[in-house]
Design a protein around this motif. Structure first.
Motif, PDB file in Angstrom:
ATOM      1  N   LEU A  83      -1.047  -5.079  -7.723  1.00 52.72           N
ATOM      2  CA  LEU A  83      -1.709  -5.231  -9.016  1.00 52.72           C
ATOM      3  C   LEU A  83      -3.220  -5.095  -8.898  1.00 52.72           C
ATOM      4  N   ALA A  84      -3.780  -5.538  -7.763  1.00 53.24           N
ATOM      5  CA  ALA A  84      -5.220  -5.435  -7.567  1.00 53.24           C
ATOM      6  C   ALA A  84      -5.688  -3.985  -7.523  1.00 53.24           C
ATOM      7  N   VAL A  85      -4.767  -3.072  -7.249  1.00 54.76           N
ATOM      8  CA  VAL A  85      -5.069  -1.646  -7.251  1.00 54.76           C
ATOM      9  C   VAL A  85      -4.593  -0.999  -8.548  1.00 54.76           C
ATOM     10  N   LEU A  86      -3.431  -1.407  -9.024  1.00 53.62           N
ATOM     11  CA  LEU A  86      -2.822  -0.779 -10.194  1.00 53.62           C
ATOM     12  C   LEU A  86      -3.650  -0.987 -11.467  1.00 53.62           C
ATOM     13  N   LEU A  87      -4.072  -2.213 -11.728  1.00 51.18           N
ATOM     14  CA  LEU A  87      -4.772  -2.497 -12.980  1.00 51.18           C
ATOM     15  C   LEU A  87      -6.140  -1.822 -13.062  1.00 51.18           C
ATOM     16  N   PRO A  88      -7.012  -1.958 -12.033  1.00 46.34           N
ATOM     17  CA  PRO A  88      -8.277  -1.218 -12.108  1.00 46.34           C
ATOM     18  C   PRO A  88      -8.067   0.293 -12.118  1.00 46.34           C
ATOM     19  N   GLY A  89      -7.038   0.753 -11.389  1.00 44.31           N
ATOM     20  CA  GLY A  89      -6.757   2.191 -11.374  1.00 44.31           C
ATOM     21  C   GLY A  89      -6.344   2.690 -12.742  1.00 44.31           C
ATOM     22  N   ALA A  90      -5.524   1.898 -13.446  1.00 39.90           N
ATOM     23  CA  ALA A  90      -5.110   2.293 -14.788  1.00 39.90           C
ATOM     24  C   ALA A  90      -6.301   2.336 -15.741  1.00 39.90           C
ATOM     25  N   ALA A  91      -7.201   1.344 -15.635  1.00 37.56           N
ATOM     26  CA  ALA A  91      -8.396   1.330 -16.490  1.00 37.56           C
ATOM     27  C   ALA A  91      -9.288   2.534 -16.201  1.00 37.56           C
ATOM     28  N   ARG A 108       0.822  -1.206   0.000  1.00 33.11           N
ATOM     29  CA  ARG A 108       0.000   0.000   0.000  1.00 33.11           C
ATOM     30  C   ARG A 108       0.857   1.258   0.000  1.00 33.11           C
ATOM     31  N   SER A 109       2.064   1.155   0.537  1.00 31.79           N
ATOM     32  CA  SER A 109       2.943   2.334   0.541  1.00 31.79           C
ATOM     33  C   SER A 109       3.307   2.746  -0.881  1.00 31.79           C
ATOM     34  N   GLY A 110       3.324   1.782  -1.811  1.00 32.70           N
ATOM     35  CA  GLY A 110       3.593   2.120  -3.199  1.00 32.70           C
ATOM     36  C   GLY A 110       2.481   2.979  -3.784  1.00 32.70           C
ATOM     37  N   PHE A 111       1.240   2.653  -3.435  1.00 25.85           N
ATOM     38  CA  PHE A 111       0.118   3.479  -3.903  1.00 25.85           C
ATOM     39  C   PHE A 111       0.216   4.885  -3.338  1.00 25.85           C
ATOM     40  N   ARG A 112       0.564   4.976  -2.066  1.00 28.50           N
ATOM     41  CA  ARG A 112       0.694   6.293  -1.436  1.00 28.50           C
ATOM     42  C   ARG A 112       1.814   7.108  -2.093  1.00 28.50           C
ATOM     43  N   GLY A 120      13.562  22.398  -5.044  1.00 31.28           N
ATOM     44  CA  GLY A 120      12.900  21.419  -4.193  1.00 31.28           C
ATOM     45  C   GLY A 120      12.966  20.029  -4.800  1.00 31.28           C
ATOM     46  N   ARG A 121      13.153  19.039  -3.955  1.00 31.34           N
ATOM     47  CA  ARG A 121      13.266  17.669  -4.443  1.00 31.34           C
ATOM     48  C   ARG A 121      11.882  17.091  -4.724  1.00 31.34           C
ATOM     49  N   PRO A 122      11.692  16.439  -5.860  1.00 34.75           N
ATOM     50  CA  PRO A 122      10.430  15.767  -6.125  1.00 34.75           C
ATOM     51  C   PRO A 122      10.390  14.419  -5.429  1.00 34.75           C
ATOM     52  N   PRO A 123       9.209  13.843  -5.244  1.00 38.12           N
ATOM     53  CA  PRO A 123       9.126  12.484  -4.686  1.00 38.12           C
ATOM     54  C   PRO A 123       9.799  11.488  -5.629  1.00 38.12           C
ATOM     55  N   ALA A 124      10.166  10.329  -5.082  1.00 37.54           N
ATOM     56  CA  ALA A 124      10.937   9.337  -5.834  1.00 37.54           C
ATOM     57  C   ALA A 124      10.156   8.816  -7.034  1.00 37.54           C
ATOM     58  N   ARG A 125      10.877   8.552  -8.121  1.00 38.28           N
ATOM     59  CA  ARG A 125      10.279   8.006  -9.337  1.00 38.28           C
ATOM     60  C   ARG A 125      10.102   6.496  -9.201  1.00 38.28           C
ATOM     61  N   GLY A 126       9.167   5.936  -9.985  1.00 44.61           N
ATOM     62  CA  GLY A 126       8.999   4.489 -10.057  1.00 44.61           C
ATOM     63  C   GLY A 126       8.097   3.901  -8.994  1.00 44.61           C
ATOM     64  N   ALA A 127       7.309   4.748  -8.309  1.00 42.63           N
ATOM     65  CA  ALA A 127       6.443   4.227  -7.246  1.00 42.63           C
ATOM     66  C   ALA A 127       5.386   3.270  -7.779  1.00 42.63           C
ATOM     67  N   TRP A 128       5.000   3.418  -9.050  1.00 43.00           N
ATOM     68  CA  TRP A 128       3.944   2.558  -9.594  1.00 43.00           C
ATOM     69  C   TRP A 128       4.343   1.085  -9.576  1.00 43.00           C
ATOM     70  N   ARG A 129       5.651   0.803  -9.591  1.00 41.95           N
ATOM     71  CA  ARG A 129       6.094  -0.588  -9.577  1.00 41.95           C
ATOM     72  C   ARG A 129       5.798  -1.273  -8.256  1.00 41.95           C
ATOM     73  N   ARG A 130       5.568  -0.489  -7.223  1.00 42.13           N
ATOM     74  CA  ARG A 130       5.303  -1.066  -5.900  1.00 42.13           C
ATOM     75  C   ARG A 130       3.825  -1.060  -5.543  1.00 42.13           C
TER      76      ARG A 130
END
Length: 497
Positions: free
Chosen positions: A446-454, A26-30, A433-443
């Motif tokens: 999938l149950a959140v990432l795929l429906p979220g992408a759709a 869930r921290s990846g989603f955040r 100012g520093r931006p948040p870290a890149r690549g968070a979507w990889r974490r």
């Protein structure tokens, strides 16, 4: 506890640019929401500030209009109100050009009657309003009016600034872009602020700014709390604002039509239809108010002439009164020979009234009636939401609330930029100012990432400027990531011999 761990628990601090890897959680989603909120806020904020400041001016212009144009809007109360026919005749004698499209008799004692003329040299949704003393039929003057609420020059000038910066259709892209992203930024901010990892006094720290903090932490607590309190209002403004937009607004119109959520209109022709140009008050997504393309004034109107029977606006008004309609009303002239008058209530402040009747122009018989109570729920909500957006629904309290809401939005944006500046590397002379870290979507699971992408694809299609700008952001972000990886692979530059 030191400041840095405290901020990391709040989900607001991250290391310098680094590709996020590791197991999905869930921290990846955040982290993904944080990165989107950061960049969207950083890039869209200037448009939000412009929309907020011009919206603030518009809200203030609603009550100011009554003062600025008091010599046109008010006259001493007389003994007897003359018929609408006499007042229209006086206006026509003074202004023989143009076509009378409607009449708005004064709603309160001392209010002037507004005779509305369509002229070829006026823009869309604009008409000439001729103001007549209802007790003497003296013409007080004339002003250009705009939209279904009859905005006068000062207010519609501000409205055009708010809507498109006086740059035509191109300028309208700014307001649609701002409204499209405002929901994303506000919702993302709520998720980040409410979902912090703080246990002690969590509810209080969420709803009330913490005291005794300094620097970026102090800015953060005010940014989060104010943003949380205004989030619902901001999302409501964005949703109603999109109904006036060029591209998302067209999709809203199509959706309402497919679901039969359109605002009903009375039939004005003998075959039970509406005459060409007689769209009522909400025919299109732009017809909800001053921001509209058509203003909802019901066509150009056809004045009586020759042997054509015509009852005149006074009998049409009386017929509507017999059906229970009360002032303020607009009497819309027939859009073609043989069509009916339309008399509609135009009370936009609470409790709103929008009943309408069609009155046969030859016999004064009411041929059709549409009651506001019978409108589809979606049409009612749209009407209430739009009137609230314009500051008309609850009068002065509504206008003051809009001024406070837009002012708070500007403050939140300023604090967001301030946090970005406070986050800069202090040891670098030109550090940003520093931006948040890149690549968070990889974490992200999938149950959140795929429906979220759709869901993102669907929303991006329905709200095109949001989808296009998001694709542009992802493309730029990918290029920046590629450049950063190449620099790391190349290693530090060799020392000069």
């Amino acid at each position: 506890m030191s400041a840095t761990p405290h901020l990391r628990e709040a989900g607001e601090e991250s290391p310098p640019e680094r590709t996020g890897t590791g197991r999905r959680s869930r921290s990846g989603f955040r982290a993904l929401v944080l990165r989107l909120h950061f960049y969207a806020g950083l890039l869209i904020a200037p448009f939000l500030v412009i929309a907020a400041l011009t919206g603030m001016l518009y809200a203030a212009a609603v009550p100011a209009e009554r003062i600025i144009y008091s010599d046109h809007l008010r006259v001493p109360v007389g003994e007897q109100v003359l018929s609408v026919d006499e007042q229209v005749a006086a206006a026509r004698e003074e202004y023989p050009d143009g076509t009378i499209s409607g009449v708005r008799p004064g709603a309160e004692p001392g209010d002037t009657t507004r005779v509305l003329l369509t002229l070829p040299d006026l823009g869309p949704s604009h008409r000439l309003g001729v103001f007549v003393d209802p007790y003497t039929a003296d013409v007080i003057g004339a002003l250009e009016v705009y939209g279904s609420s009859g905005a006068l020059p000062a207010r519609w000038w501000i409205d055009e600034m708010h809507r498109g910066l006086h740059l035509g259709d191109f300028g309208r892209l700014y307001s649609e872009l701002a409204a499209s992203w405002l929901v994303v930024v506000a919702a993302g901010g709520v998720v980040l602020w409410v979902g912090r990892r703080r246990e002690a006094n969590r509810l209080r720290r969420t709803l009330v700014p913490e005291r005794g903090l300094r620097g970026r932490r102090a800015t953060l607590t005010w940014h989060g709390v104010i943003g949380l309190w205004i989030s619902v209002g901001l999302m409501a403004l964005a949703a109603t604002g999109l109904t006036w937009s060029q591209y998302a607004g067209a999709n809203v119109t199509d959706l309402r039509a497919s679901l039969s959520w359109q605002t009903p209109t009375v039939a004005t022709t003998p075959d039970g239809g509406t005459a060409p140009g007689d769209h009522g008050d909400h025919a299109d997504h732009g017809d909800h108010g001053d921001h509209g393309d058509h203003g909802g004034h019901g066509g150009h109107g056809v004045e009586a002439g020759g042997d054509a029977p015509d009852i005149g606006p006074e009998l049409a008004r009386q017929a509507a009164e017999g059906m229970g309609l009360r002032a303020p009303v607009e009497i819309v002239y027939p859009a073609e020979p043989g069509a009916a008058y339309v008399v509609k209530e135009i009370k936009q402040n609470w409790p709103i009234r929008h009943d309408a009747v069609a009155v046969d122009s030859a016999s004064a018989v009411v041929t059709d009636t549409v009651r506001f109570d019978d409108w589809p729920l979606a049409a009612k909500l749209a009407r209430v939401g739009v009137d609230g957006h314009m500051g008309l629904l609850f009068g002065l309290p509504n206008q003051l609330a809009l001024i406070a809401l837009t002012g708070a939005l500007v403050a939140v944006v300023v604090m967001g930029y301030r946090m970005w500046w406070q986050r800069r590397p202090t040891r670098e002379p030109r550090g940003w100012g520093r931006p948040p870290a890149r690549g968070a979507w990889r974490r992200v699971p999938l149950a959140v990432l795929l429906p979220g992408a759709a869901l993102t694809v669907l929303i991006g299609w329905f709200v095109p400027l949001l989808g296009i700008s998001l694709l542009a952001f992802l493309a730029v972000d990918a290029l920046l990531g590629l450049r950063a990886r190449r620099r790391r692979a190349a290693g530090p530059p060799a020392a000069a011999e």
